[in-house]
Design an enzyme around this catalytic site. Structure first.
Site, PDB file in Angstrom:
ATOM      1  CB  CYS A 225      -0.946  -0.002   1.197  1.00  0.00           C
ATOM      2  SG  CYS A 225      -2.167   1.321   1.133  1.00  0.00           S
TER       3      CYS A 225
ATOM      4  CB  THR B  39     -28.861   0.940   9.163  1.00  0.00           C
ATOM      5  OG1 THR B  39     -29.807   0.736   8.112  1.00  0.00           O
ATOM      6  CG2 THR B  39     -29.611   1.308  10.444  1.00  0.00           C
ATOM      7  CE1 TYR B  40     -26.372   7.392   7.180  1.00  0.00           C
ATOM      8  CE2 TYR B  40     -25.492   5.480   6.019  1.00  0.00           C
ATOM      9  CZ  TYR B  40     -25.291   6.628   6.762  1.00  0.00           C
ATOM     10  OH  TYR B  40     -24.010   7.013   7.099  1.00  0.00           O
ATOM     11  CG  ASN B  41     -33.632   2.241   8.699  1.00  0.00           C
ATOM     12  OD1 ASN B  41     -33.478   3.174   9.494  1.00  0.00           O
ATOM     13  ND2 ASN B  41     -33.569   0.969   9.074  1.00  0.00           N
ATOM     14  CB  THR B  42     -31.751   3.540   2.034  1.00  0.00           C
ATOM     15  OG1 THR B  42     -30.357   3.735   2.332  1.00  0.00           O
ATOM     16  CG2 THR B  42     -32.550   4.689   2.633  1.00  0.00           C
TER      17      THR B  42
ATOM     18  CB  THR C 206     -29.823  -2.891   6.009  1.00  0.00           C
ATOM     19  OG1 THR C 206     -29.342  -2.055   7.070  1.00  0.00           O
ATOM     20  CG2 THR C 206     -30.611  -2.041   5.018  1.00  0.00           C
TER      21      THR C 206
ATOM     22  CD  GLU D  75     -27.246   1.763  -0.949  1.00  0.00           C
ATOM     23  OE1 GLU D  75     -28.296   1.483  -0.345  1.00  0.00           O
ATOM     24  OE2 GLU D  75     -27.167   1.750  -2.198  1.00  0.00           O
TER      25      GLU D  75
END
Length: 479
Positions: free
Chosen positions: A125, A373-376, A385, A450
């Protein structure tokens, strides 16, 4: 780099990070024939369009974090820019890294940065190696050490064996490795020093996974991160990341991928309610099937790097890499049953006892990313999720040989399609081989944020897995 503010220019690339006054100065120098370095990659990531990272009207939490980064370090680096898509996680990450590198601890500051260099070099790296070489010198490190590992003190060189094992095959760590480092002598480590070193090693092995998994570009001031030529019209007008990026796969297949995942999550939730209790033997069988299947998950396209000398000089035994922990016809180490040595009951308390505060911060960081989470999901909102996040976390632990007795590994096969498994295993186990094609070929209709979230899960799951093996070995040494 400075974060763009109300006085910033709108031009892409490096200019997007510099105030207009600075740009005017640079342009006047250029007019006088002075060569001005230009960023080789456009934006913080070669995988993610710069516009998605440097949005207009950046959310207040994200903007505040970028300002804090600039005030404390004088720059907003590319890792911070990409992690900034998830401000809650970035806050937790910073607190941990700040404690590891800048707060009181058993190891001197320059040795902490040298250990970071050793860890990052195992995964080739250049980004992290170059960054910490600069930090090493800033805190008074001896430039001679940067000629290579053989020029460092023997005490640091003694970390090489455990560094390479932790990076590639952590299940091989034994109490004898710990004993060899702690034995009395001129170059012996104290237990407190070793704990800090192990946390640093696992932190930077995992951060290398994030760098490669998100296609983080070199900073403009790093070797290989700039050129002395005007930007081409193409580099100004289009983002390379968008050529074969997520949004280009807008066909029916990508849409169907989302709907299939949603339907499978729904069916699994219904089955959990209806299915009778599964025996421990059956659960173990399902794990073994998933473990065997992971042997077949290998990338067909891998990135080949020509290692620059300033990275290679920190690597001994470069051929030593990840090897699947179970192969047909070979004797294999026993599966690590998570319940026998848990982070919550064992690892956390051991670290906290020997290196106060860092255990608390690591625990917070693991929990933040696991519960984030953004519940999407793609274009769907109001989605639970948790099942998907658990499948990703447990699959990373599975490829490192760790099994959860109470988890049904059929969920992994139902929720993680093959291209995603290839990406996860590559980024977690040999991140230097990750390619942009791997990144673009899974979840083609999902947001880049995401996919960054997946990389954060990979970073933390990988770090926790390696730490569990190392801490278990220390516990065995102590008892």
């Amino acid at each position: 780099m400075m974060v763009a503010d109300s006085e910033s220019c709108d031009a892409p690339g490096v200019q997007g990070y510099l105030p207009c006054k600075s740009l005017g100065t640079l342009r006047s120098k250029e007019d006088r024939g002075v060569k001005i370095p230009r960023q080789l990659g456009r934006g913080p990531s070669s995988f993610i369009p710069v516009e998605e990272i440097l949005q207009e009207g950046v959310e207040s939490a994200q903007r505040r974090l970028f300002i804090e980064a600039f005030v404390s370090t004088g720059r907003v680096d590319n890792i911070t820019m990409v992690m900034g898509l998830h401000p809650e996680y970035l806050t937790s990450f910073w607190k941990t890294q700040y404690l590891l590198l800048r707060m009181d601890g058993p190891l001197p500051y320059h040795k902490r940065h040298y250990i970071a260099i050793m860890a990052a070099a195992r995964h080739q790296c250049s980004y992290l190696v170059g960054f910490h070489m600069g930090e090493f010198l800033q805190v008074g490190g001896d430039p001679e050490w940067l000629r290579g590992l053989q020029y460092a003190p023997q005490k640091l060189r003694n970390l090489n064996e455990i560094n390479k094992i932790l990076a590639h095959r952590p299940w091989l760590i034994t109490k004898e490795h710990i004993e060899a480092l702690l034995k009395t002598g001129d170059n012996s480590w104290s237990l407190a020093e070793l704990i800090q070193a192990l946390v640093l090693l696992t932190h930077y092995h995992s951060l290398a996974s994030f760098v490669f998994g998100c296609g983080i570009n070199l900073e403009i001031d790093q070797e290989g991160g700039h050129v002395f030529r005007p930007p081409s019209p193409r580099s100004c007008d289009s983002s390379p990341a968008s050529e074969d990026g997520v949004n280009s796969s807008s066909g029916s297949d990508a849409m169907e991928e989302v709907e299939v995942l949603m339907e499978r999550m729904k069916l699994l939730q219904e089955c959990q309610l209806e299915e009778e209790a599964v025996t421990q033997e059956e659960m173990e069988t399902r794990f073994e099937m998933e473990k065997r299947e992971s042997l077949l998950v290998t990338p067909s396209d891998i990135a080949e790097h020509s290692l620059p000398p300033n990275v290679m000089c920190f690597v001994e035994d470069p051929e030593f890499g990840y090897k699947d922990f179970t192969r047909r016809g070979e004797q294999t180490p026993p599966t690590f049953r998570a319940q026998d040595y848990t982070w919550e009951d064992h690892g956390y308390s051991l670290i906290n006892r020997l290196y106060p505060d860092v255990g608390q911060l690591l625990d917070e960081k693991f929990q933040v990313v696991y519960n984030l989470t953004y519940n999407t999901i793609a274009m769907h909102s109001g989605v639970d999720t948790s099942m998907l996040r658990r499948a990703i976390w447990n699959y990373v632990h599975c490829v490192f040989g760790i099994r959860y007795d109470d988890y049904d590994y059929r969920e992994v096969n139902q929720l993680l399609e093959r291209s995603l498994k290839i990406y996860i295993k590559t980024v977690a186990c040999y991140p230097e081989k990750a390619t942009k094609r791997m990144y673009t070929h899974f979840w083609r209709h999902f947001k880049h944020s995401e996919k960054v979230h997946i990389n954060l899960l990979l970073l933390e799951a990988r770090m926790q897995a390696a730490l569990l093996y190392a801490l278990r070995a220390i516990t065995r040494y102590m008892t």
